[in-house]
Design an enzyme around this catalytic site. Sequence first.
Site, PDB file in Angstrom:
ATOM      1  N   ASP A  16       0.799  -1.189  -0.089  1.00 31.47           N
ATOM      2  CA  ASP A  16       0.152  -0.130   0.070  1.00 31.47           C
ATOM      3  C   ASP A  16       0.907   1.223  -0.160  1.00 31.47           C
ATOM      4  O   ASP A  16       1.847   1.123   0.570  1.00 31.47           O
ATOM      5  CB  ASP A  16      -0.888  -0.133   1.321  1.00 31.47           C
ATOM      6  CG  ASP A  16      -2.020   0.963   1.013  1.00 31.47           C
ATOM      7  OD1 ASP A  16      -2.398   1.358  -0.048  1.00 31.47           O
ATOM      8  OD2 ASP A  16      -2.665   1.286   2.205  1.00 31.47           O
ATOM      9  N   ARG A  20       0.525   7.690  -2.378  1.00 30.09           N
ATOM     10  CA  ARG A  20       1.091   8.777  -1.595  1.00 30.09           C
ATOM     11  C   ARG A  20       2.461   8.910  -1.929  1.00 30.09           C
ATOM     12  O   ARG A  20       3.057  10.039  -1.666  1.00 30.09           O
ATOM     13  CB  ARG A  20       0.894   8.294  -0.108  1.00 30.09           C
ATOM     14  CG  ARG A  20      -0.669   8.722   0.542  1.00 30.09           C
ATOM     15  CD  ARG A  20      -0.823   7.956   1.665  1.00 30.09           C
ATOM     16  NE  ARG A  20      -1.446   6.454   1.198  1.00 30.09           N
ATOM     17  CZ  ARG A  20      -1.358   5.529   2.283  1.00 30.09           C
ATOM     18  NH1 ARG A  20      -1.344   5.850   3.604  1.00 30.09           N
ATOM     19  NH2 ARG A  20      -1.966   4.525   2.190  1.00 30.09           N
ATOM     20  N   ARG A  29      -0.433   9.558  -9.839  1.00 32.04           N
ATOM     21  CA  ARG A  29      -0.561   8.196  -9.017  1.00 32.04           C
ATOM     22  C   ARG A  29       0.059   7.087  -9.852  1.00 32.04           C
ATOM     23  O   ARG A  29       0.914   6.193  -9.220  1.00 32.04           O
ATOM     24  CB  ARG A  29      -1.955   7.835  -8.861  1.00 32.04           C
ATOM     25  CG  ARG A  29      -2.601   8.767  -7.714  1.00 32.04           C
ATOM     26  CD  ARG A  29      -3.948   8.477  -7.375  1.00 32.04           C
ATOM     27  NE  ARG A  29      -4.236   7.051  -6.983  1.00 32.04           N
ATOM     28  CZ  ARG A  29      -4.205   6.903  -5.476  1.00 32.04           C
ATOM     29  NH1 ARG A  29      -3.936   7.631  -4.687  1.00 32.04           N
ATOM     30  NH2 ARG A  29      -4.289   5.524  -5.420  1.00 32.04           N
ATOM     31  N   HIS A  33       2.704   3.722  -8.879  1.00 34.74           N
ATOM     32  CA  HIS A  33       2.079   2.321  -9.305  1.00 34.74           C
ATOM     33  C   HIS A  33       3.402   1.695 -10.213  1.00 34.74           C
ATOM     34  O   HIS A  33       3.864   0.475 -10.053  1.00 34.74           O
ATOM     35  CB  HIS A  33       1.193   2.151 -10.218  1.00 34.74           C
ATOM     36  CG  HIS A  33      -0.489   2.222  -9.342  1.00 34.74           C
ATOM     37  ND1 HIS A  33      -0.395   2.009  -7.962  1.00 34.74           N
ATOM     38  CD2 HIS A  33      -1.341   3.357  -9.602  1.00 34.74           C
ATOM     39  CE1 HIS A  33      -1.485   2.797  -7.576  1.00 34.74           C
ATOM     40  NE2 HIS A  33      -2.015   3.255  -8.522  1.00 34.74           N
ATOM     41  N   SER A  61      -7.615  -5.502  -5.281  1.00 31.72           N
ATOM     42  CA  SER A  61      -8.712  -5.732  -4.911  1.00 31.72           C
ATOM     43  C   SER A  61      -9.846  -5.858  -5.626  1.00 31.72           C
ATOM     44  O   SER A  61     -10.002  -5.028  -6.560  1.00 31.72           O
ATOM     45  CB  SER A  61      -8.838  -5.246  -3.441  1.00 31.72           C
ATOM     46  OG  SER A  61      -9.290  -3.678  -3.729  1.00 31.72           O
ATOM     47  N   GLU A  63     -12.426  -4.420  -4.448  1.00 40.32           N
ATOM     48  CA  GLU A  63     -12.895  -3.056  -4.542  1.00 40.32           C
ATOM     49  C   GLU A  63     -11.927  -1.867  -5.202  1.00 40.32           C
ATOM     50  O   GLU A  63     -12.867  -0.833  -5.365  1.00 40.32           O
ATOM     51  CB  GLU A  63     -12.766  -2.813  -2.929  1.00 40.32           C
ATOM     52  CG  GLU A  63     -13.929  -3.445  -1.957  1.00 40.32           C
ATOM     53  CD  GLU A  63     -13.356  -5.007  -1.675  1.00 40.32           C
ATOM     54  OE1 GLU A  63     -14.303  -5.728  -2.049  1.00 40.32           O
ATOM     55  OE2 GLU A  63     -12.122  -5.333  -1.575  1.00 40.32           O
ATOM     56  N   TRP A  65     -11.871  -1.827  -8.338  1.00 42.35           N
ATOM     57  CA  TRP A  65     -12.315  -1.450  -9.478  1.00 42.35           C
ATOM     58  C   TRP A  65     -13.149   0.341  -9.516  1.00 42.35           C
ATOM     59  O   TRP A  65     -13.479   0.748 -10.606  1.00 42.35           O
ATOM     60  CB  TRP A  65     -13.510  -2.423 -10.005  1.00 42.35           C
ATOM     61  CG  TRP A  65     -13.037  -3.586 -10.488  1.00 42.35           C
ATOM     62  CD1 TRP A  65     -12.914  -4.847  -9.605  1.00 42.35           C
ATOM     63  CD2 TRP A  65     -12.260  -3.957 -11.507  1.00 42.35           C
ATOM     64  NE1 TRP A  65     -12.261  -5.796 -10.484  1.00 42.35           N
ATOM     65  CE2 TRP A  65     -12.074  -5.396 -11.681  1.00 42.35           C
ATOM     66  CE3 TRP A  65     -12.144  -3.534 -12.761  1.00 42.35           C
ATOM     67  CZ2 TRP A  65     -11.570  -6.112 -12.496  1.00 42.35           C
ATOM     68  CZ3 TRP A  65     -11.115  -4.091 -13.764  1.00 42.35           C
ATOM     69  CH2 TRP A  65     -10.900  -5.522 -13.602  1.00 42.35           C
ATOM     70  N   LEU A 127      10.835 -20.292  -5.201  1.00 45.19           N
ATOM     71  CA  LEU A 127       9.880 -19.522  -4.425  1.00 45.19           C
ATOM     72  C   LEU A 127       8.624 -19.239  -5.291  1.00 45.19           C
ATOM     73  O   LEU A 127       8.584 -19.293  -6.484  1.00 45.19           O
ATOM     74  CB  LEU A 127      10.466 -17.929  -4.098  1.00 45.19           C
ATOM     75  CG  LEU A 127       9.547 -16.782  -3.773  1.00 45.19           C
ATOM     76  CD1 LEU A 127       9.581 -17.078  -2.133  1.00 45.19           C
ATOM     77  CD2 LEU A 127       9.876 -15.534  -4.294  1.00 45.19           C
ATOM     78  N   ARG A 193      -4.975  -1.893   8.572  1.00 41.57           N
ATOM     79  CA  ARG A 193      -6.491  -2.420   8.439  1.00 41.57           C
ATOM     80  C   ARG A 193      -5.968  -3.810   7.404  1.00 41.57           C
ATOM     81  O   ARG A 193      -5.039  -3.650   6.791  1.00 41.57           O
ATOM     82  CB  ARG A 193      -7.328  -1.663   8.101  1.00 41.57           C
ATOM     83  CG  ARG A 193      -7.086  -0.946   6.643  1.00 41.57           C
ATOM     84  CD  ARG A 193      -8.214  -0.108   6.289  1.00 41.57           C
ATOM     85  NE  ARG A 193      -7.831   0.809   5.341  1.00 41.57           N
ATOM     86  CZ  ARG A 193      -7.635   2.364   5.643  1.00 41.57           C
ATOM     87  NH1 ARG A 193      -7.584   2.680   6.863  1.00 41.57           N
ATOM     88  NH2 ARG A 193      -7.192   2.883   4.536  1.00 41.57           N
ATOM     89  N   GLU A 206       1.025 -13.543  12.109  1.00 41.70           N
ATOM     90  CA  GLU A 206       1.686 -12.448  13.038  1.00 41.70           C
ATOM     91  C   GLU A 206       1.419 -11.231  12.164  1.00 41.70           C
ATOM     92  O   GLU A 206       1.623 -11.409  10.895  1.00 41.70           O
ATOM     93  CB  GLU A 206       3.300 -12.884  13.283  1.00 41.70           C
ATOM     94  CG  GLU A 206       3.611 -13.814  14.192  1.00 41.70           C
ATOM     95  CD  GLU A 206       2.992 -13.596  15.625  1.00 41.70           C
ATOM     96  OE1 GLU A 206       3.205 -12.599  16.034  1.00 41.70           O
ATOM     97  OE2 GLU A 206       2.452 -14.603  16.213  1.00 41.70           O
TER      98      GLU A 206
HETATM   99  C1  IPE Z   1      -5.289  -2.505  -0.338  1.00 39.75           C
HETATM  100  O1  IPE Z   1      -5.237  -1.214  -0.346  1.00 39.75           O
HETATM  101  C2  IPE Z   1      -5.422  -3.448  -1.575  1.00 39.75           C
HETATM  102  C3  IPE Z   1      -4.008  -3.523  -2.327  1.00 39.75           C
HETATM  103  C4  IPE Z   1      -2.998  -3.095  -1.673  1.00 39.75           C
HETATM  104  C5  IPE Z   1      -4.342  -4.055  -3.504  1.00 39.75           C
HETATM  105  P1  IPE Z   1      -6.311  -0.303  -0.832  1.00 39.75           P
HETATM  106  O2  IPE Z   1      -5.633   1.134  -0.753  1.00 39.75           O
HETATM  107  O3  IPE Z   1      -7.311  -0.516  -1.674  1.00 39.75           O
HETATM  108  O4  IPE Z   1      -7.160  -0.387   0.663  1.00 39.75           O
HETATM  109  P2  IPE Z   1      -7.954   0.573   1.492  1.00 39.75           P
HETATM  110  O5  IPE Z   1      -8.687   1.395   0.484  1.00 39.75           O
HETATM  111  O6  IPE Z   1      -6.907   1.765   2.088  1.00 39.75           O
HETATM  112  O7  IPE Z   1      -8.441   0.123   2.671  1.00 39.75           O
HETATM  113  C1  IPE Z   2      -1.483   0.234  -3.411  1.00 37.02           C
HETATM  114  O1  IPE Z   2      -1.272   1.569  -3.311  1.00 37.02           O
HETATM  115  C2  IPE Z   2      -1.735  -0.150  -4.743  1.00 37.02           C
HETATM  116  C3  IPE Z   2      -3.262  -0.529  -4.975  1.00 37.02           C
HETATM  117  C4  IPE Z   2      -4.164  -0.393  -4.027  1.00 37.02           C
HETATM  118  C5  IPE Z   2      -3.504  -1.038  -6.173  1.00 37.02           C
HETATM  119  P1  IPE Z   2      -2.588   2.709  -3.386  1.00 37.02           P
HETATM  120  O2  IPE Z   2      -2.746   3.001  -4.721  1.00 37.02           O
HETATM  121  O3  IPE Z   2      -3.619   2.155  -2.527  1.00 37.02           O
HETATM  122  O4  IPE Z   2      -1.764   4.014  -2.824  1.00 37.02           O
HETATM  123  P2  IPE Z   2      -2.516   4.913  -1.912  1.00 37.02           P
HETATM  124  O5  IPE Z   2      -2.867   3.991  -0.434  1.00 37.02           O
HETATM  125  O6  IPE Z   2      -3.676   5.655  -2.366  1.00 37.02           O
HETATM  126  O7  IPE Z   2      -1.264   5.897  -1.259  1.00 37.02           O
HETATM  127 MG    MG Z   3      -4.038   2.428  -0.697  1.00 36.14          MG
END
Ligand code: IPE
Ligand code: IPE
Ligand code: MG
Length: 244
Positions: A16, A20, A29, A33, A61, A63, A65, A127, A193, A206
């Site tokens: 994650d 940011r 953004r 990625h 995830s 979500e 989408w 792996l 979370r 853990e």
């Molecule tokens: C969780 O990150 C999903 C992935 C890292 C692929 P999100 O950025 O989607 O999760 P929330 O929205 O902060 O919970």
């Molecule tokens: C994780 O980074 C990658 C995916 C969830 C696809 P984010 O895109 O969620 O980055 P933040 O959380 O917005 O910084």
């Molecule tokens: Mg995120």
Amino acid sequence: MSSKGNELNHLAIIMDGNGRWAKKRHKPRFIGHREGMDNVERITLAADKLGIKVLTLYAFSTENWARPKEEVAYLMNLPVRFFDKYMPTLMENNVKVNIMGYLDELPEKTYRIVQRAMSETANNTGLILNFAFNYGSRREITSAMRELGGMIEAGLLTSEKITEEMISNHLMTSNFGPYRDPDLLIRTSGEQRISNFLLWQLAYSELAFSDKNWPDFDKNDLTKFVEDYKHRNRRFGKVDESDS
Ligand code: IPE
Ligand code: IPE
Ligand code: MG
């Protein structure tokens, strides 16, 4: 517990903070990625050197989408970029790729590349690099329940015969056998979370959290988290041996 500490067979990471990471640098953004994708390769090789057997990475995830369609399109194309760039390194390092998620909902091109990555590395014995892509744990559990329900309807099973083992066997991690549940879960970016990741499988994992955004999380960070994990006292509900 041996003097060497807990074994770490299955590591799961919620990658994650790509957005940011980019925002801090006044970049769009997708740059985050792209950096995050390169970090997948670095962390995969580092995990392999640390003796980890299964590395599960949450990459998209069910979500996700709901994000802007340009971002979704970029994320859907990342497997194409990743495997084009890194397939030779993965082969050299004997890495076996697995993708778990609702793959038939992916765009055609993404679907083809992930299938190819799995089939080209199918005979590798090192792996296991397992991507969770279009993955959601509640949906995974729901699918498992439907499968078991279907077996009941077909007269192959009765409800009182359902066991925990059977449920585990109907989840997308079932093919990892003894390593199907993560020993350690790391989430980067400071969020604490689970975000619908491996709800069943994490029952006794853990948990560890890093404040670094995913593109900045490096092999020294990984090594520190792994060392810390080794010295944790995993009790699984029992009494600590030294207390009994
Ligand atoms: C969780 O990150 C999903 C992935 C890292 C692929 P999100 O950025 O989607 O999760 P929330 O929205 O902060 O919970
Ligand atoms: C994780 O980074 C990658 C995916 C969830 C696809 P984010 O895109 O969620 O980055 P933040 O959380 O917005 O910084
Ligand atoms: Mg995120």
